[in-house]
Design an enzyme around this catalytic site. Structure first.
Site, mmCIF file in Angstrom:
data_model
loop_
_atom_site.group_PDB
_atom_site.id
_atom_site.type_symbol
_atom_site.label_atom_id
_atom_site.label_comp_id
_atom_site.label_asym_id
_atom_site.label_seq_id
_atom_site.Cartn_x
_atom_site.Cartn_y
_atom_site.Cartn_z
ATOM 1 N N ASP A 1 0.821 -1.214 0.000
ATOM 2 C CA ASP A 1 0.000 0.000 0.000
ATOM 3 C C ASP A 1 0.850 1.258 0.000
ATOM 4 O O ASP A 1 0.661 2.152 -0.828
ATOM 5 C CB ASP A 1 -0.916 0.064 1.236
ATOM 6 C CG ASP A 1 -1.838 -1.127 1.347
ATOM 7 O OD1 ASP A 1 -1.565 -2.158 0.700
ATOM 8 O OD2 ASP A 1 -2.821 -1.028 2.095
ATOM 9 N N ARG B 1 -0.192 5.208 17.660
ATOM 10 C CA ARG B 1 -0.490 6.167 16.582
ATOM 11 C C ARG B 1 -0.120 7.604 16.929
ATOM 12 O O ARG B 1 0.449 8.309 16.092
ATOM 13 C CB ARG B 1 -1.968 6.074 16.172
ATOM 14 C CG ARG B 1 -2.384 4.742 15.548
ATOM 15 C CD ARG B 1 -1.404 4.213 14.571
ATOM 16 N NE ARG B 1 -1.885 3.070 13.807
ATOM 17 C CZ ARG B 1 -1.107 2.315 13.053
ATOM 18 N NH1 ARG B 1 0.188 2.583 12.957
ATOM 19 N NH2 ARG B 1 -1.598 1.301 12.380
ATOM 20 N N ASP C 1 -7.432 4.030 12.577
ATOM 21 C CA ASP C 1 -6.088 4.598 12.523
ATOM 22 C C ASP C 1 -6.043 5.958 11.835
ATOM 23 O O ASP C 1 -5.296 6.843 12.238
ATOM 24 C CB ASP C 1 -5.124 3.614 11.856
ATOM 25 C CG ASP C 1 -4.884 2.385 12.728
ATOM 26 O OD1 ASP C 1 -4.819 2.560 13.961
ATOM 27 O OD2 ASP C 1 -4.775 1.271 12.197
ATOM 28 N N SER D 1 -4.336 -8.614 7.971
ATOM 29 C CA SER D 1 -3.582 -7.376 8.157
ATOM 30 C C SER D 1 -2.961 -7.376 9.550
ATOM 31 O O SER D 1 -3.625 -7.647 10.542
ATOM 32 C CB SER D 1 -4.546 -6.197 7.983
ATOM 33 O OG SER D 1 -4.064 -5.066 8.666
HETATM 34 N N1 ARG Z 1 -8.675 -2.742 15.815
HETATM 35 C C1 ARG Z 1 -7.483 -2.305 16.425
HETATM 36 C C2 ARG Z 1 -7.545 -0.833 16.668
HETATM 37 O O1 ARG Z 1 -8.362 -0.170 16.121
HETATM 38 C C3 ARG Z 1 -6.272 -2.694 15.614
HETATM 39 C C4 ARG Z 1 -6.094 -1.947 14.325
HETATM 40 C C5 ARG Z 1 -4.998 -2.540 13.511
HETATM 41 N N2 ARG Z 1 -4.565 -1.628 12.496
HETATM 42 C C6 ARG Z 1 -4.036 -2.024 11.368
HETATM 43 N N3 ARG Z 1 -3.712 -1.081 10.532
HETATM 44 N N4 ARG Z 1 -3.859 -3.276 11.057
HETATM 45 O O2 ARG Z 1 -6.775 -0.306 17.415
#
Ligand code: ARG
Length: 401
Positions: A15, A96, A125, A177
């Site tokens: 990506d 983040r 995110d 992912s």
């Molecule tokens: N669901 C979790 C959260 O919102 C994990 C997110 C994982 N992010 C990713 N880009 N794979 O914190």
């Protein structure tokens, strides 16, 4: 004239590789790639610079933010007691803001006008990155290609990459992912999307299968000063090494796996699997020490605020006045959270095996079933008479008397 610059959160995956090219084509920016080293491991960082430059970035910053992540984000979260929806230790969410913060710093250092990231339009995110950027430098433009371009899937990305000769990551395609840092690994999507399926045990990277964990239990002691972990088994490693060490210890006992259907900020439920081995021990031990040291009213109130604190982190509002104010409260509560908790680890389970604190409120002579001078048992009768008065009156009225 020199091109305007954009700082891209870069991982070297498919990506973000495509995003480098796309930003050049769509915006004609000079691309400054940035990868935050949050403890995702050597493998993910290897060969990254060469890859970034080949793909078209003018430079790659690899920023080691591990210590900052632990000291300024993870430990305050731990002290607050934040756990999202009772299960998720917030490993992605807490990383983040520190990544966003460093992107803003690099944008300011290099004179970039924009920030770009590869988070999709469905997830949490994007919110976390962008709220961080808005809070720290509201004048930076934010670009989220996944919300703009016409690519809809990974196969679209592959086709885009092929057409333009973008070097496509050679690593084997994972059927889900993954987001990884020193606190946790999360797995989402792909074959995990059916909440009725459990993943193959080969998916896990930080923990052994509890069924394959040693037959012998192991104890580990964790020492806290003012709610911050400072020691493991009498050693005092730095904050980053402390978590790594606890990851190894908990990992070999299969501790810290969570399978959760959670509520995302954008309104949908999603299924995630998490491994947070060291974090599970720290969260457990910290709570145990609070049980041992905090006043009842204080602890109960703090539990309520912890729910809010978890929402704040999950929803990307780290840089908010509410989080800062809650930290003021948490700081006061943590003054007496000092001591050592010993844990016993066995086949995926953690239990408490010992508590020592100079600041405990636990008074053995008071609670003892043996004879004592401190507590007058007959005082309890008057207390119950008054405490139960409303219930007694209600009961009388119900009986019609
Ligand atoms: N669901 C979790 C959260 O919102 C994990 C997110 C994982 N992010 C990713 N880009 N794979 O914190």
């Amino acid at each position: 004239m020199a091109k305007e610059k954009v700082v891209l959160a870069y991982s070297g995956g498919l990506d973000t590789s495509v995003i480098v090219k796309w930003l050049q084509e769509e915006y004609d920016y000079e691309i400054i790639a940035m990868t935050a080293d949050v403890g995702q491991g050597e493998l993910e960082l290897e060969g990254l610079e060469e890859k970034a430059l080949k793909t078209g970035a003018s430079q790659l910053f690899i920023e080691d933010v591990k210590e900052e992540l632990v000291k300024d984000f993870i430990f305050p979260m731990l002290r607050s007691g934040a756990v999202y929806e009772g299960k998720y230790l917030l490993g992605t969410a807490i990383a983040r803001p520190v990544i966003g913060k460093r992107m803003v710093e690099i944008a300011e250092e290099t004179g970039a006008v924009a920030i770009a990231h590869g988070a999709t339009g469905k997830g949490n995110d994007q919110v976390r990155f962008e709220l961080t950027v808005k809070a720290l430098n509201p004048y930076l433009k934010i670009i989220a290609p996944w919300r703009e371009w016409s690519l809809r899937s990974r196969s679209d990305c592959f086709a885009y990459a092929e057409e333009r000769g973008i070097p496509v990551p050679v690593t084997a395609e994972k059927p889900y992912s993954i987001d990884s840092n020193l606190w946790h690994i999360s797995y989402e999507g792909g074959i995990l999307e059916d909440p009725d399926n459990i993943p193959d045990r080969s998916m896990y990277r930080l923990t052994v299968d509890p069924e394959e964990a040693p037959e012998e239990a192991e104890t580990v002691s964790i020492t806290f000063e003012k709610g911050t972990p400072v020691g493991v088994n009498g050693q005092n490693p730095g904050p980053v090494e402390l978590i790594m060490e606890l990851n190894r210890i908990a990992g070999r006992h299969g501790i810290g796996r969570v399978d959760l259907v959670e509520n995302r900020l954008l309104g949908m439920k999603s299924r995630g699997i998490y491994e947070t081995p060291g974090g599970t021990l720290l969260t457990f031990a910290h709570r145990e020490l609070e049980h041992y040291t905090l006043d009842r009213e204080l602890y109960h109130y703090k539990e309520q605020l912890a729910l809010k604190y978890a929402d704040i982190i999950y929803n990307g509002q780290w840089y908010s006045p509410l989080r800062e104010a809650l930290d003021g409260f948490v700081d006061v509560t943590q003054q007496q959270v000092n001591g050592t908790i010993t844990l016993k680890l066995y086949k995926g389970n953690v239990t408490v095996a010992g508590r020592v604190s100079p600041d405990t409120l636990y008074h053995q002579a008071m609670v003892t079933f043996e004879a004592d001078e401190l507590f007058e048992q007959k005082d309890a009768q008057g207390f119950i008479n008054l405490y139960g008065l409303p219930l007694k009156i209600r009961g009388m009225l119900k009986k019609g008397r």
